[in-house]
Each structure stands twice: as C-alpha cells, then as structure tokens.
Design a protein around this motif. Structure first.
Motif, mmCIF file in Angstrom:
data_model
loop_
_atom_site.group_PDB
_atom_site.id
_atom_site.type_symbol
_atom_site.label_atom_id
_atom_site.label_comp_id
_atom_site.label_asym_id
_atom_site.label_seq_id
_atom_site.Cartn_x
_atom_site.Cartn_y
_atom_site.Cartn_z
ATOM 1 N N VAL A 154 0.866 -1.174 0.000
ATOM 2 C CA VAL A 154 0.000 0.000 0.000
ATOM 3 C C VAL A 154 0.905 1.228 0.000
ATOM 4 C CG1 VAL A 154 -1.758 1.318 1.260
ATOM 5 C CG2 VAL A 154 -1.882 -1.184 1.223
ATOM 6 N N ASN A 155 0.611 2.150 -0.881
ATOM 7 C CA ASN A 155 1.355 3.410 -0.977
ATOM 8 C C ASN A 155 1.432 4.073 0.400
ATOM 9 O OD1 ASN A 155 1.380 6.452 -1.239
ATOM 10 N ND2 ASN A 155 1.779 5.917 -3.374
ATOM 11 N N LYS A 156 2.601 4.613 0.733
ATOM 12 C CA LYS A 156 2.827 5.254 2.039
ATOM 13 C C LYS A 156 1.748 6.273 2.391
ATOM 14 C CE LYS A 156 7.862 5.190 2.199
ATOM 15 N NZ LYS A 156 9.061 5.998 2.362
ATOM 16 N N ASN A 157 1.308 7.041 1.404
ATOM 17 C CA ASN A 157 0.337 8.115 1.654
ATOM 18 C C ASN A 157 -1.070 7.594 1.930
ATOM 19 O OD1 ASN A 157 2.361 10.052 1.184
ATOM 20 N ND2 ASN A 157 1.987 9.955 -1.020
ATOM 21 N N PHE A 158 -1.298 6.305 1.762
ATOM 22 C CA PHE A 158 -2.629 5.733 1.941
ATOM 23 C C PHE A 158 -2.652 4.638 3.008
ATOM 24 C CE2 PHE A 158 -2.563 7.619 -2.229
ATOM 25 C CZ PHE A 158 -3.788 8.269 -2.297
ATOM 26 N N ARG A 159 -1.588 4.521 3.772
ATOM 27 C CA ARG A 159 -1.521 3.492 4.810
ATOM 28 C C ARG A 159 -2.384 3.874 6.014
ATOM 29 N NH1 ARG A 159 4.896 2.174 4.301
ATOM 30 N NH2 ARG A 159 4.725 1.248 2.238
ATOM 31 N N ASN A 160 -2.673 2.875 6.826
ATOM 32 C CA ASN A 160 -3.468 3.038 8.048
ATOM 33 C C ASN A 160 -4.890 3.528 7.767
ATOM 34 O OD1 ASN A 160 -1.244 2.263 9.755
ATOM 35 N ND2 ASN A 160 -0.373 4.273 9.323
ATOM 36 N N GLN A 161 -5.412 3.133 6.607
ATOM 37 C CA GLN A 161 -6.788 3.449 6.241
ATOM 38 C C GLN A 161 -7.591 2.175 5.971
ATOM 39 O OE1 GLN A 161 -6.958 6.362 3.047
ATOM 40 N NE2 GLN A 161 -5.165 7.431 3.828
ATOM 41 N N GLY A 162 -7.003 1.029 6.273
ATOM 42 C CA GLY A 162 -7.699 -0.233 6.083
ATOM 43 C C GLY A 162 -7.572 -0.844 4.701
ATOM 44 N N LEU A 163 -6.748 -0.252 3.838
ATOM 45 C CA LEU A 163 -6.629 -0.762 2.467
ATOM 46 C C LEU A 163 -5.931 -2.118 2.423
ATOM 47 C CD1 LEU A 163 -5.769 2.514 0.515
ATOM 48 C CD2 LEU A 163 -8.001 1.428 0.881
ATOM 49 N N GLY A 164 -4.928 -2.321 3.269
ATOM 50 C CA GLY A 164 -4.256 -3.618 3.317
ATOM 51 C C GLY A 164 -5.233 -4.711 3.712
ATOM 52 N N ALA A 165 -6.047 -4.444 4.706
ATOM 53 C CA ALA A 165 -7.056 -5.423 5.139
ATOM 54 C C ALA A 165 -8.071 -5.683 4.024
ATOM 55 C CB ALA A 165 -7.758 -4.929 6.403
ATOM 56 N N LYS A 166 -8.476 -4.639 3.319
ATOM 57 C CA LYS A 166 -9.427 -4.817 2.208
ATOM 58 C C LYS A 166 -8.826 -5.670 1.099
ATOM 59 C CE LYS A 166 -12.216 -0.717 2.860
ATOM 60 N NZ LYS A 166 -12.643 0.579 2.362
ATOM 61 N N LEU A 167 -7.558 -5.436 0.790
ATOM 62 C CA LEU A 167 -6.895 -6.256 -0.231
ATOM 63 C C LEU A 167 -6.800 -7.708 0.217
ATOM 64 C CD1 LEU A 167 -4.126 -3.747 -1.323
ATOM 65 C CD2 LEU A 167 -5.787 -4.820 -2.868
ATOM 66 N N MET A 168 -6.485 -7.919 1.482
ATOM 67 C CA MET A 168 -6.408 -9.289 1.993
ATOM 68 C C MET A 168 -7.771 -9.970 1.922
ATOM 69 S SD MET A 168 -3.335 -10.196 2.778
ATOM 70 C CE MET A 168 -3.658 -11.599 3.840
ATOM 71 N N GLN A 169 -8.815 -9.265 2.306
ATOM 72 C CA GLN A 169 -10.160 -9.836 2.248
ATOM 73 C C GLN A 169 -10.554 -10.134 0.804
ATOM 74 O OE1 GLN A 169 -12.057 -6.671 4.386
ATOM 75 N NE2 GLN A 169 -11.605 -7.576 6.389
ATOM 76 N N ALA A 170 -10.133 -9.270 -0.110
ATOM 77 C CA ALA A 170 -10.467 -9.471 -1.529
ATOM 78 C C ALA A 170 -9.756 -10.701 -2.100
ATOM 79 C CB ALA A 170 -10.106 -8.219 -2.334
ATOM 80 N N ILE A 171 -8.494 -10.884 -1.763
ATOM 81 C CA ILE A 171 -7.767 -12.044 -2.298
ATOM 82 C C ILE A 171 -8.307 -13.324 -1.674
ATOM 83 C CG2 ILE A 171 -5.751 -12.125 -0.730
ATOM 84 C CD1 ILE A 171 -5.380 -12.372 -4.507
ATOM 85 N N GLU A 172 -8.682 -13.274 -0.409
ATOM 86 C CA GLU A 172 -9.294 -14.445 0.228
ATOM 87 C C GLU A 172 -10.631 -14.768 -0.442
ATOM 88 O OE1 GLU A 172 -9.521 -13.658 4.426
ATOM 89 O OE2 GLU A 172 -7.352 -13.717 4.668
ATOM 90 N N SER A 173 -11.398 -13.755 -0.766
ATOM 91 C CA SER A 173 -12.688 -13.978 -1.447
ATOM 92 C C SER A 173 -12.490 -14.560 -2.833
ATOM 93 C CB SER A 173 -13.468 -12.668 -1.547
ATOM 94 O OG SER A 173 -13.877 -12.257 -0.281
ATOM 95 N N LYS A 174 -11.465 -14.097 -3.513
ATOM 96 C CA LYS A 174 -11.171 -14.588 -4.857
ATOM 97 C C LYS A 174 -10.861 -16.085 -4.846
ATOM 98 C CE LYS A 174 -10.018 -13.680 -9.225
ATOM 99 N NZ LYS A 174 -11.017 -13.305 -10.192
ATOM 100 N N PHE A 175 -10.239 -16.546 -3.774
ATOM 101 C CA PHE A 175 -9.853 -17.951 -3.648
ATOM 102 C C PHE A 175 -10.627 -18.623 -2.510
ATOM 103 C CE2 PHE A 175 -6.179 -15.914 -5.671
ATOM 104 C CZ PHE A 175 -6.042 -16.727 -6.786
ATOM 105 N N ASP A 176 -11.914 -18.349 -2.427
ATOM 106 C CA ASP A 176 -12.711 -18.847 -1.300
ATOM 107 C C ASP A 176 -12.954 -20.353 -1.322
ATOM 108 O OD1 ASP A 176 -14.551 -19.008 -3.344
ATOM 109 O OD2 ASP A 176 -16.115 -17.898 -2.290
ATOM 110 N N PHE A 177 -12.460 -21.036 -2.335
ATOM 111 C CA PHE A 177 -12.646 -22.481 -2.463
ATOM 112 C C PHE A 177 -11.499 -23.283 -1.845
ATOM 113 C CE2 PHE A 177 -10.650 -20.651 -6.152
ATOM 114 C CZ PHE A 177 -9.525 -21.443 -6.337
#
Length: 145
Positions: free
Chosen positions: A68-91
């Motif tokens: 996550v770009n330094k200027n956008f950290r600590n806004q929950g974007l890392g967690a959102k990306l993790m949740q998205a990749i987990e959803s993509k491979f939910d099987f």
C-alpha cells in the motif's frame, strides 16, 4: 513495479538488506508472474495505490507482496486487499503467507486478520521469514502445521 519497489524499500531498511527479491525483481519477471498469479489492485485517480497477489498450490492460496502506498496506509486498504484475495480464492482450505520477523506492522495486520504463525525459516544472517496461515472458514478444515 514502482509501488512494489517503494513499499519494499521500507522493509529493506528494517533489515538493512537491499537485495530482497521484491527490490531486485525485473519488469520481465513481474510480467511472467502475471501468467501464474492473480493480482488485485486498488486505484485512485488512475494510479495504483495498493496491490496483493495470490495463487493456488494444491489446497492452499499462497498470498504475497501486499503493498500500500505510504500516503494511503493506516486506512484499512491492506485489510481490504487481503479480504479481496481471500474472497477470490474462497474455495481453498487455507491461506498462507510470510513476512520478515522484524516486520511488526505486517505481523500485527496478519494476526488481526486471523493468521497464525506455523513456521520460521532463516534466510540469511539478517532475515528470518515468519510463515503464517489461516484456515478458510468456508472450508471447515483444520490447518496443517
């Protein structure tokens, strides 16, 4: 590639090791990674500000290079990306990733998201990888430690 290198420069400074693969990876190598891995990204104003990648190996989704770009950290974007990749491979039965032993912010995030350590591997005199896993709640399986 620019985002990856700028984010991993912070990691390299923690370990005083500027030869880590995310910093030395070539454009051609990343292009090859696109053929075998799924990349997810977050954009703002047509600029990539975060990404993560993953691929399936047997019954496990191996997740890597969350940035996550330094200027956008600590806004929950890392967690959102993790949740998205987990959803993509939910099987899959489980998710796996690794980070460095001194990468406290990464370890905090991954633990907060339900990942637990199952292995450590010394890479060199400066870096020890901490491997973490998370059982996919949709699979109902036990983790293999």
């Amino acid at each position: 590639m620019e985002l990856q290198k700028s984010c991993y420069l912070d990691e390299a400074e923690i370990y005083n090791d500027f030869e880590i693969p995310p910093l030395t990876q070539t454009l051609e190598s990343i292009e090859r990674d696109f053929e075998k891995e799924t990349f997810l990204k977050i954009e703002t104003e047509n600029r990539i500000i975060g990404s993560v990648r993953g691929h399936v190996d047997q019954d496990t989704c191996k997740i890597g290079r969350l940035v996550v770009n330094k200027n956008f950290r600590n806004q929950g974007l890392g967690a959102k990306l993790m949740q998205a990749i987990e959803s993509k491979f939910d099987f899959v039965k489980r998710f796996e990733l690794f980070t460095g032993h001194k990468s406290d912010k990464n370890l905090f995030l991954y633990n907060k998201l339900g990942y637990t350590e199952f292995q450590r591997q010394r890479i060199n005199e400066k870096i020890e990888f901490v491997f973490l896993e998370k059982v996919n709640p949709k699979s109902g399986q036990e983790a293999s430690t």
